[in-house]
Design an enzyme around this catalytic site. Structure first.
Site, short mmCIF file in Angstrom:
data_model
loop_
_atom_site.label_atom_id
_atom_site.label_comp_id
_atom_site.label_asym_id
_atom_site.label_seq_id
_atom_site.Cartn_x
_atom_site.Cartn_y
_atom_site.Cartn_z
N LYS A 53 36.45 31.78 35.67
CA LYS A 53 37.19 32.91 34.88
C LYS A 53 38.45 32.97 35.31
CE LYS A 53 35.61 36.84 37.52
NZ LYS A 53 34.72 37.99 37.41
N ALA A 64 36.83 31.37 52.40
CA ALA A 64 35.93 31.12 53.71
C ALA A 64 36.52 30.84 54.86
CB ALA A 64 34.74 30.30 53.35
N GLY A 67 33.41 28.90 58.76
CA GLY A 67 33.01 27.36 58.38
C GLY A 67 31.81 27.23 57.96
N GLU A 131 28.99 31.57 66.15
CA GLU A 131 29.04 33.04 65.39
C GLU A 131 27.66 33.65 65.68
OE1 GLU A 131 30.18 32.08 61.09
OE2 GLU A 131 32.26 31.24 61.77
N HIS A 253 29.73 42.45 56.21
CA HIS A 253 30.42 41.95 57.45
C HIS A 253 31.15 43.13 58.41
CE1 HIS A 253 33.06 39.25 59.54
NE2 HIS A 253 32.49 38.12 58.96
N GLU A 269 34.44 36.31 62.08
CA GLU A 269 33.19 36.19 63.19
C GLU A 269 33.62 35.48 64.28
OE1 GLU A 269 29.50 37.74 61.84
OE2 GLU A 269 28.31 36.54 63.02
N ARG A 299 24.95 40.07 62.28
CA ARG A 299 26.15 40.88 61.57
C ARG A 299 25.58 42.34 60.96
NH1 ARG A 299 28.58 36.93 57.26
NH2 ARG A 299 29.24 35.82 59.10
N HIS A 360 30.13 41.82 51.70
CA HIS A 360 30.60 40.56 52.05
C HIS A 360 29.84 39.52 51.22
CE1 HIS A 360 32.42 37.15 54.42
NE2 HIS A 360 31.27 36.89 54.79
N ARG A 395 21.55 37.12 56.12
CA ARG A 395 22.05 35.70 56.16
C ARG A 395 22.52 35.58 57.41
NH1 ARG A 395 27.19 33.29 55.19
NH2 ARG A 395 28.20 35.11 54.66
P1 FAD Z 1 32.31 31.22 44.45
O1 FAD Z 1 33.13 30.42 45.42
O2 FAD Z 1 32.55 32.64 44.68
O3 FAD Z 1 32.72 30.64 43.12
C1 FAD Z 1 32.29 31.59 41.99
C2 FAD Z 1 32.96 30.92 40.78
O4 FAD Z 1 32.35 31.67 39.38
C3 FAD Z 1 34.58 31.10 40.59
O5 FAD Z 1 35.15 29.81 40.25
C4 FAD Z 1 34.71 31.92 39.43
O6 FAD Z 1 35.99 32.01 38.73
C5 FAD Z 1 33.47 31.69 38.57
N1 FAD Z 1 33.08 32.78 37.80
C6 FAD Z 1 32.48 34.01 37.92
N2 FAD Z 1 32.42 34.79 37.12
C7 FAD Z 1 32.62 33.97 36.03
C8 FAD Z 1 32.68 34.21 34.76
N3 FAD Z 1 32.04 35.43 34.07
N4 FAD Z 1 33.04 33.27 33.92
C9 FAD Z 1 33.58 32.02 34.08
N5 FAD Z 1 33.38 31.86 35.49
C10 FAD Z 1 33.05 32.73 36.28
N6 FAD Z 1 30.35 31.51 54.36
C11 FAD Z 1 30.34 30.63 55.05
O7 FAD Z 1 29.08 30.15 55.16
N7 FAD Z 1 31.08 30.35 55.94
C12 FAD Z 1 32.21 31.30 55.98
O8 FAD Z 1 33.13 31.15 56.86
C13 FAD Z 1 32.39 32.05 54.89
N8 FAD Z 1 33.51 32.90 55.07
C14 FAD Z 1 33.73 33.74 54.02
C15 FAD Z 1 34.97 34.79 54.03
C16 FAD Z 1 34.97 35.29 52.95
C17 FAD Z 1 36.50 36.09 52.77
C18 FAD Z 1 34.26 35.53 51.78
C19 FAD Z 1 34.65 36.42 50.54
C20 FAD Z 1 33.14 34.73 51.97
C21 FAD Z 1 32.74 33.98 52.86
N9 FAD Z 1 31.53 33.18 53.09
C22 FAD Z 1 31.47 32.53 53.81
C23 FAD Z 1 30.71 33.36 51.97
C24 FAD Z 1 30.81 32.12 50.85
O9 FAD Z 1 32.24 31.96 50.97
C25 FAD Z 1 30.35 32.13 49.69
O10 FAD Z 1 29.05 32.59 49.50
C26 FAD Z 1 30.40 30.88 49.13
O11 FAD Z 1 31.47 30.11 49.02
C27 FAD Z 1 29.73 30.87 47.45
O12 FAD Z 1 30.22 29.85 46.58
P2 FAD Z 1 30.05 29.74 45.25
O13 FAD Z 1 30.42 28.46 44.82
O14 FAD Z 1 28.46 30.16 44.99
O15 FAD Z 1 30.59 31.04 44.77
C1 SIN Z 2 33.36 34.71 59.01
O1 SIN Z 2 34.12 33.76 59.18
O2 SIN Z 2 33.04 35.49 59.66
C2 SIN Z 2 32.67 34.57 57.63
C3 SIN Z 2 31.39 33.83 58.01
C4 SIN Z 2 30.21 33.93 56.87
O3 SIN Z 2 30.48 34.77 56.11
O4 SIN Z 2 29.29 33.03 57.06
#
Ligand code: FAD
Ligand code: SIN
Length: 549
Positions: A53, A64, A67, A131, A253, A269, A299, A360, A395
């Site tokens: 979107k 993220a 890792g 972590e 978080h 973390e 966490r 988070h 998680r």
């Molecule tokens: P997302 O990566 O969120 O992708 C969602 C997609 O859906 C996007 O492209 C968006 O545009 C699209 N979308 C949403 N709504 C619509 C709509 N209505 N119409 C069209 N498209 C839409 N997890 C870990 O395991 N390790 C980490 O180190 C870690 N660090 C993190 C750090 C941060 C700051 C955050 C916020 C999260 C972190 N997480 C981490 C969690 C992890 O990043 C996410 O859970 C994971 O990347 C989710 O992937 P996803 O593909 O399901 O969703």
């Molecule tokens: C972090 O880097 O602390 C985020 C890791 C996670 O959400 O799993």
């Protein structure tokens, strides 16, 4: 009066035969790690369209830091990773899913390396971080603290180079189309209604839809998530009559950078994994008083401890002390966080980093089986939008990128099986939907958005109780009567607020119903974990009632 959230099926009025149609085999809603990985797999068997979107790459995945958890070190073991995941999830993880995911994780890391993701190494070996909740160093990372960016850019480039994948960015999915429209046991998902600023409303008709639209952090005032995480996936599934699981389980978080006026960027973390301490303004540690694993406790424990400590000391933040790591080493290991601290003139050799917990990760989502199938035929889901049961009630750090990639691949394979089942011919009936005109007062949408986020933070945050949850539900139902009754034409922001309210309503319902404390769901009025609640909480909308199982 029935809550507006039960009544609304589609956000806009439309006649499907009057709207332009695009046809594809597989429609993937979401261009993060889960969506892109599933698209790459499904494209081996048919034509795929991927929607995001916002601008390309924008997603939770991109941000993220820490890792991806996977057993790489020969001294580590799959059994230990499985045990850590189960212990953290407090008895409601789905054990079969945990085994499937953790056992697939090392291969998943290898595949990403083969595709060109450059995880950080020490000589020939992958460098492994530590972590909270993990009893071993097993977090692979890239670019220090920009693992998500490295993975997202790689998958995006691979998907873009795949001839059978088309990627539409800035294309907002409003609703999942089902035939028949009001769901029920026989409903099949046949595509989505979408809005693109250049092309307007369109119907993307698909034989299989994969929902990978991510999380919902923006529903809370304090969040690590980017602005697009508005719970669209949850709201779309709910309106379509699909089953949602464990919606009360939002993970907070412990450490986002807390500077008034600035967005809350995450301080990984992994920083604590490298030896940073959580301290008060005088540099005194407090975590050893709360848990034997101190700063590396799971966490939920750390977030609650910080909240408790701030309450006891009348402060609004605590600090991360990274002085013993030293600015030079910190800059090398965590370049993005280092840069953020520099932006605010924090000298890491002499000063502390102000931090605060924040919403988070959405553990709940579209309830799926081990192949990514939801309760609606033709609709699959993966990543943060889905609830596989991997995480249980909490998680384990860095298990979600792993989940997004492992189940992205599996869900892509399931899409291929579905394509084979449905075969070539497929003609859904026309859908006509009318949203009745409403004469109710128009409320200021940005005000509703901010007020919703504040009330969710205060009353459906880290610590909850029946009185505040019930008040919150009443407030959300009141707003819903004035916001869910409108049609916001051509306005993704309006639709996002409708989705945020809808997702919040379901989350609060779940939080009221689960009368116990388990993992991330902490009830002040039910402080014990109740063995009778060692189960998932599933919710489905019908126009008549909310079905709870
Ligand atoms: P997302 O990566 O969120 O992708 C969602 C997609 O859906 C996007 O492209 C968006 O545009 C699209 N979308 C949403 N709504 C619509 C709509 N209505 N119409 C069209 N498209 C839409 N997890 C870990 O395991 N390790 C980490 O180190 C870690 N660090 C993190 C750090 C941060 C700051 C955050 C916020 C999260 C972190 N997480 C981490 C969690 C992890 O990043 C996410 O859970 C994971 O990347 C989710 O992937 P996803 O593909 O399901 O969703
Ligand atoms: C972090 O880097 O602390 C985020 C890791 C996670 O959400 O799993």
């Amino acid at each position: 009066m029935k809550p507006p959230y039960l009544q609304r099926r589609y956000l806009v009025s439309f006649s499907s035969h009057r709207l332009p149609h695009i046809f594809t085999d597989v429609l993937v809603i979401g261009g993060g790690a889960a969506g892109l990985r599933s698209a790459i797999e499904a494209a081996n068997h048919g034509q795929v369209i991927v929607l995001s979107k916002g601008p390309k790459l924008e997603s939770n995945t991109y941000y993220a830091q820490g890792g991806m958890a996977a057993v790489i070190d020969p001294a580590d073991s799959l059994e230990d990773h499985i045990d850590d995941t189960l212990r953290t999830g407090i008895e409601i993880n789905d054990k079969k899913i945990v085994e499937q995911c953790i056992r697939s994780a090392p291969q998943c890391v290898e595949e990403l390396r083969d595709w060109g993701v450059q995880f950080d190494t020490d000589g020939d070996n992958l460098r492994l971080g530590r972590e909270g909740g993990h009893n071993a160093s097993r977090i692979v990372h890239a670019l220090g603290d920009a693992t998500g960016r490295a993975i997202e850019e790689n998958l995006f480039a691979k998907a873009e180079a795949t001839p059978d994948i088309k990627i539409f960015d800035e294309c907002f999915a409003l609703d999942l189309l089902t035939d028949p429209p009001e769901g029920g046991g026989d409903a099949r998902c046949v595509g989505a209604i979408t809005y693109h600023p250049k092309h307007g409303m369109q119907i993307i008709q698909a034989k299989v839809v994969i929902l990978a639209a991510g999380g919902a952090g923006m529903i809370w005032r304090e969040t690590s998530n980017p602005s697009g995480a508005t719970g669209d996936a949850i709201a779309m599934v709910f309106r379509a009559g699909g089953q949602l699981g464990d919606m009360e389980m939002m993970q907070f978080h412990p450490t986002t950078l807390y500077i008034a006026g600035s967005t809350r960027s995450l301080v990984s973390e992994a920083v604590r994994g490298e030896g940073a301490y959580l301290v008060n303004r005088n540099g005194e540690r407090f975590m050893p008083d709360y848990h034997e694993m101190a700063e590396l406790a799971p966490r939920d424990v750390v977030s609650r401890a910080i909240l408790d400590y701030m309450g006891k000391t009348g402060t609004n933040k605590v600090y991360l002390d990274v002085r013993k790591i030293g600015a030079k080493r910190f800059a090398k290991r965590f370049p993005s966080i280092f840069q953020k601290c520099c932006d605010f003139d924090i000298d890491l050799d002499t000063e502390l980093i102000p931090v605060h917990p924040a919403a988070h990760y959405m553990i709940g989502g579209a309830w799926v089986d081990s192949c990514g199938r939801t309760s609606i035929a033709g609709l699959l889901a993966c990543g943060e939008a889905a609830c596989t049961g991997l995480h249980g009630a909490n998680r384990l750090a860095s298990n979600s990128l792993t989940e997004a990639l492992v189940y992205g691949k599996i869900t892509g394979q399931t899409a291929a099986e579905e394509l084979e089942k449905t075969g070539g011919k497929f003609t859904p009936r026309a859908i006509d939907w009318t949203v009745e005109h409403s004469t109710r007062t128009e409320l200021d949408l940005s005000d509703i958005r901010n007020s919703l986020r504040s009330v969710m933070w205060r009353n459906t945050g880290i610590v909850r109780d029946a009185q505040h949850l019930t008040e919150t539900l009443e407030i959300i139902e009141f707003w819903g009567r004035y916001v869910l009754d409108k049609e916001f034409f051509n306005d993704p922001r309006g639709w996002e607020i409708q989705n945020m309210l809808t997702a919040a309503w379901v989350i609060v319902q779940g939080a009221i119903l689960r009368t116990e404390t388990r993992g991330v769901h902490h009830r002040k009025d039910y402080p014990e974990t109740d063995p009778n609640w060692a189960r998932h909480l599933l919710m489905t909308r019908t126009p008549a009632e909310l079905i709870v199982e």
